[in-house]
Enzyme design. Structure first.
Site, PDB file in Angstrom:
ATOM      1  N   LYS A  95       5.015   4.350  -1.148  1.00  0.00           N
ATOM      2  CA  LYS A  95       5.218   5.717  -1.646  1.00  0.00           C
ATOM      3  C   LYS A  95       6.566   6.274  -1.203  1.00  0.00           C
ATOM      4  CE  LYS A  95       0.261   6.712  -1.887  1.00  0.00           C
ATOM      5  NZ  LYS A  95      -0.900   7.348  -1.234  1.00  0.00           N
TER       6      LYS A  95
ATOM      7  N   GLY B 196       0.818  -1.208   0.000  1.00  0.00           N
ATOM      8  CA  GLY B 196       0.000   0.000   0.000  1.00  0.00           C
ATOM      9  C   GLY B 196       0.850   1.256   0.000  1.00  0.00           C
ATOM     10  N   SER B 197       0.373   2.256   0.690  1.00  0.00           N
ATOM     11  CA  SER B 197       1.015   3.572   0.617  1.00  0.00           C
ATOM     12  C   SER B 197       2.378   3.647   1.299  1.00  0.00           C
ATOM     13  CB  SER B 197       0.084   4.639   1.203  1.00  0.00           C
ATOM     14  OG  SER B 197      -1.047   4.805   0.381  1.00  0.00           O
ATOM     15  N   THR B 198       2.786   2.621   2.059  1.00  0.00           N
ATOM     16  CA  THR B 198       4.160   2.641   2.568  1.00  0.00           C
ATOM     17  C   THR B 198       5.156   2.606   1.409  1.00  0.00           C
ATOM     18  OG1 THR B 198       4.261   0.226   2.825  1.00  0.00           O
ATOM     19  CG2 THR B 198       3.515   1.507   4.725  1.00  0.00           C
TER      20      THR B 198
END
Length: 484
Positions: free
Chosen positions: A221, A217-219
């Site tokens: 990013k 997920g957004s980790t």
């Protein structure tokens, strides 16, 4: 001598030669592999005839052998039950060993070549043989905090010392009690193992390093942001498109944000602000702009796709190949086929915390013989240098903003600068999102980097997010290490 007798003599001689060769191969070439076979009862009984070395956390034994009156002579016990099970593994007469019990087995049972002269001394002096003890890097307070904070939620927590790579906590849930598999009551052992192995929640699986990998997920990013900053074309203040939803090229599908609306005025947002509020559309656009080669290269530099042993083998994390534009957009925000272990995500944060230098994770601090003399110790070793010190400083500043005013405020520790990144990962219809938090503290003098994964939304269910569920767990683990 007539021909038939001569032929018979040659056959007998050939048989003796074959017998001699076979005996030599078995005794010298195949001896170790035959000894190591799980079903070799004689070898198993021999391994129980001497005291197995202890596995230590600080000054406490996580695994120890006690004398018995039965045929096995020594019973392997785990005083803390499930607390360290994911690290120690189990030592079972029926099912062999896992974890440190397996990877450091030669030291623990005393058969390592590094103990050869000590074994000779024991024979000459008549002392009883004994395996070496293994001192772990685990921080007892961090381990206890992780186990308590994770509770009954299914997931994993791993914490590292970013300056050395030492693993300070390794916890998965659900877990198990290794005593039930090390018992000398083999019927009960079989019953327990059958129950554990058939449990759909997989309590025997070490989720921090093995098993089915997770969409980060957004980790992820953080990796995309690192690639952008390292390219030289972007700074923390660079402007990115940040609409409420992004049309994926060549499709009628849209990628939305996790929150209503756009990410900034006029559908524009800075790179720093995009990370702070976890803007999907900005990072999806950024990923497509950078290209898959840049993203894959940065992921590889951080360790994706690389083999690792801690000393238990770690399943390599994955960044997919041959991506089209929509797939690349999703991959840039840690979706599509991007998959990672919690350890890998902790390593990303640890590298940022350590000025761009990623240290090799390890669990064994030292090995000592029964006289407490050090046989082997682990020195800190650099695994990779994925980013520059300048990029690490920029990312740290951005991650501090996540905790101070963005999606990760539940990880904030009063009086301490904390850097972090939340993640909420979709992974199939009919299931709640897996939620993440990764980060480090203190941000200005890092002592601990952590990654927390909670599967299927944990106790929050459909309302789960990384900031709501995973961040408070990370906070408690970081507090345990830094003494707050």
């Amino acid at each position: 001598m007539n021909a038939p007798i001569r032929r018979l003599g040659l056959v007998v001689a050939a048989m003796f030669c074959a017998l001699l060769v076979a005996t030599t191969v078995i005794q010298f070439v195949q001896a170790r592999s035959l000894d190591d076979r799980p079903g070799n009862r004689r070898t198993l009984l021999a391994s129980y005839s001497k005291e197995r070395g202890s596995i230590l956390v600080g000054g406490s034994a996580a695994a120890v052998s006690t004398k018995t009156d039965d045929q096995y002579k020594w019973l392997r016990t785990y005083p803390h039950k499930s607390l360290y099970a994911d690290v120690t593994g189990y030592f079972s007469f029926t099912y062999g060993s896992t974890g440190i019990e397996r990877s450091e087995g030669d030291f623990l049972n005393g058969s390592s070549d590094k103990l050869f002269y000590r074994r000779l001394t024991d024979i000459v002096t008549g002392q009883s043989a004994q395996g070496a003890s293994v001192q772990l890097t685990i921080n007892a307070k961090a381990q206890e905090a992780a186990r308590k904070a994770l509770g009954n939620q299914k997931g994993a927590v791993v914490a590292l010392d970013p300056k050395t790579g030492a693993i300070l906590a390794m916890v998965t849930s659900p877990s198990y009690d290794p005593n039930k598999l090390s018992s000398h009551n083999l019927d009960q052992v079989q019953q327990s193992f059958t129950q554990l192995s058939k449990d759909p929640d997989q309590p025997l699986l070490n989720r921090t390093i093995n098993g089915n990998l997770y969409p980060p997920g957004s980790t992820f990013k953080l990796v995309t942001a690192a690639a952008a900053l390292e390219s030289g074309s972007y700074q923390t203040g660079s402007t990115l498109p940040g609409p409420a939803k992004l049309r994926l090229p060549g499709t009628d599908s849209y990628l939305p944000n996790d929150f209503p609306g756009n990410c900034g005025a006029n559908d524009k947002v800075s790179l720093k602000r995009a990370l702070t509020i976890s803007c999907n559309t900005a990072f999806a656009s950024l990923g497509m702009k950078l290209g898959q080669d840049e993203l894959r290269s940065m992921a590889t530099k951080f360790g994706f796709g690389k083999s690792l042993s801690v000393p238990m083998p770690v399943t390599p994390s994955v960044f997919p190949n041959d991506l089209n534009k929509p797939q690349l957009a999703q991959s840039a925000i840690g979706q599509y086929d991007v998959r990672a272990t919690p350890l890998q995500i902790a390593m990303v944060s640890a590298a940022i915390a350590n000025g761009g230098k990623e240290m090799t994770p390890y669990l064994v601090q030292s090995v000592r013989d029964k006289n407490l003399d050090v046989i082997q110790s682990t020195d800190a070793k650099e695994f990779a240098n994925p980013i520059s010190d300048g990029t690490a400083k920029d990312l740290t500043n951005m991650m501090e903003s996540v905790v101070s005013e963005g999606t990760g405020t539940n990880a904030a520790i009063p009086g301490i600068k904390v850097a972090g990144k939340t993640g909420t990962a979709e992974h199939g219809a009919g299931r709640n999102a897996d939620v993440w938090f990764t980060g480090f503290a203190p941000a200005d003098n890092p002592k601990v980097a952590v990654a927390v994964l909670v599967e299927n939304g944990g106790t929050a269910g459909q309302e789960a997010s990384g900031g709501l569920v995973a961040a408070p767990i990370a906070k408690q683990v970081m507090e345990a290490v830094i003494g707050k």
